[in-house]
Design an enzyme around this catalytic site. Sequence first.
Site, mmCIF file in Angstrom:
data_model
loop_
_atom_site.group_PDB
_atom_site.id
_atom_site.type_symbol
_atom_site.label_atom_id
_atom_site.label_comp_id
_atom_site.label_asym_id
_atom_site.label_seq_id
_atom_site.Cartn_x
_atom_site.Cartn_y
_atom_site.Cartn_z
ATOM 1 C CB SER A 37 -6.712 14.181 -18.835
ATOM 2 O OG SER A 37 -5.467 14.193 -19.511
ATOM 3 C CG HIS A 84 -2.778 15.649 -31.331
ATOM 4 N ND1 HIS A 84 -1.438 15.845 -31.058
ATOM 5 C CD2 HIS A 84 -3.188 14.647 -30.505
ATOM 6 C CE1 HIS A 84 -1.052 14.987 -30.126
ATOM 7 N NE2 HIS A 84 -2.082 14.260 -29.773
ATOM 8 C CG HIS A 95 -1.180 17.574 -21.311
ATOM 9 N ND1 HIS A 95 -0.472 17.957 -20.183
ATOM 10 C CD2 HIS A 95 -1.987 16.556 -20.917
ATOM 11 C CE1 HIS A 95 -0.829 17.195 -19.165
ATOM 12 N NE2 HIS A 95 -1.751 16.342 -19.573
ATOM 13 C CG ASN A 107 -4.435 15.847 -15.668
ATOM 14 O OD1 ASN A 107 -4.096 15.945 -14.488
ATOM 15 N ND2 ASN A 107 -5.196 14.885 -16.118
ATOM 16 N NE ARG A 121 -2.585 14.242 -11.564
ATOM 17 C CZ ARG A 121 -1.831 15.095 -12.239
ATOM 18 N NH1 ARG A 121 -2.366 15.831 -13.207
ATOM 19 N NH2 ARG A 121 -0.543 15.227 -11.972
ATOM 20 C CG HIS A 125 5.782 30.011 -20.187
ATOM 21 N ND1 HIS A 125 6.197 29.233 -19.132
ATOM 22 C CD2 HIS A 125 6.000 29.278 -21.308
ATOM 23 C CE1 HIS A 125 6.666 28.083 -19.582
ATOM 24 N NE2 HIS A 125 6.546 28.086 -20.903
ATOM 25 C CG HIS A 130 13.701 7.886 -24.804
ATOM 26 N ND1 HIS A 130 12.666 8.484 -24.140
ATOM 27 C CD2 HIS A 130 13.298 7.756 -26.097
ATOM 28 C CE1 HIS A 130 11.678 8.707 -24.986
ATOM 29 N NE2 HIS A 130 12.027 8.284 -26.177
ATOM 30 N N GLY A 167 -6.199 -0.451 -13.920
ATOM 31 C CA GLY A 167 -7.304 -1.106 -14.605
ATOM 32 C C GLY A 167 -8.300 -0.141 -15.205
#
Length: 303
Positions: free
Chosen positions: A95, A99, A109, A111, A113, A148, A178, A261
């Site tokens: 990942s 900046h 960004h 990532n 996985r 793109h 939000h 964790g």
Amino acid sequence: MSAAETVSAYLRGLQQRITQAVSDLDGTAFLTDAWEKPAGEPLQGRGITQMLEGGPVFERAGCGFSHVRGPRLPPSATQHRPELAGAPFEAMGVSLVFHPCNPYVPTVHMNVRMISARTQDGAEVCWFGGGMDLTPYYGFEDDAVHFHQSCRATLQPFGDDKYPRFKKWCDEYFFLKHRNEPRGVGGVFFDDFAELGFERNLAMMQAVGDSFLGAYLPIVLRRKDTAYSQRERDFQLYRRGRYVEFNLVWDRGTHFGLQSGGRTESILLSMPPLVSWSYNRQPEPGSPEAALYSQFLVRRDWV
């Protein structure tokens, strides 16, 4: 070599290729922090966090590899797979979030996985995820189109449906509910993906990882020497606040790492070094800042 070892070896190589290319461009070496989860921790495993800070091109560029095992999948990983709730798991991935210093260079960004788990009858279930997305502070059509186009070309060998599906998925996922606002101009995103069979799933994940440098670095080279003033810098720091809000409030990867964790310092490598908030800030009508909202922070077909 087992499937997990094959994927882990690819991911370590990908991390090294990306950080070397970025270090060559910036002229600054990455700090390499190899870590291991000690016995008795919720997770067992290891990882390598690589961080570049204070360079002339990148203010903070973090790229992390991790390969961990745990006794039970966290809620963020089983919301679409309730039959695996509480199952032991293995997760590995790379990942990154970069900046840039110059406000005219977008944050990026990426990532990729793989997660595997065992059902109660002992069967192994593997699924893949990944993608990349672009977050400009000042929008440029040719940057968004190039990004793109790269994503579409990468996914084309895996089916005509993949780019439009994953582009829509990205638009919907990287959205600040939000704020009722997209995080940026999007890209592609996929998760819980297992429909092509292991070999093709792995090949698609690798194609996404391998295409990252070609999708992003031409944009950096095009914009990194653009002159800017304190006005643009202030707006960049303000818009970085949206990045922080998304990663802490909505991002499943952040939640997965913290709930399971994981190593907090590595999980939060995506945070920008400097950021600001201001109350109810509104861009001046007709300004380049206003154009970001009206022309780029909207869902569009870029190619």
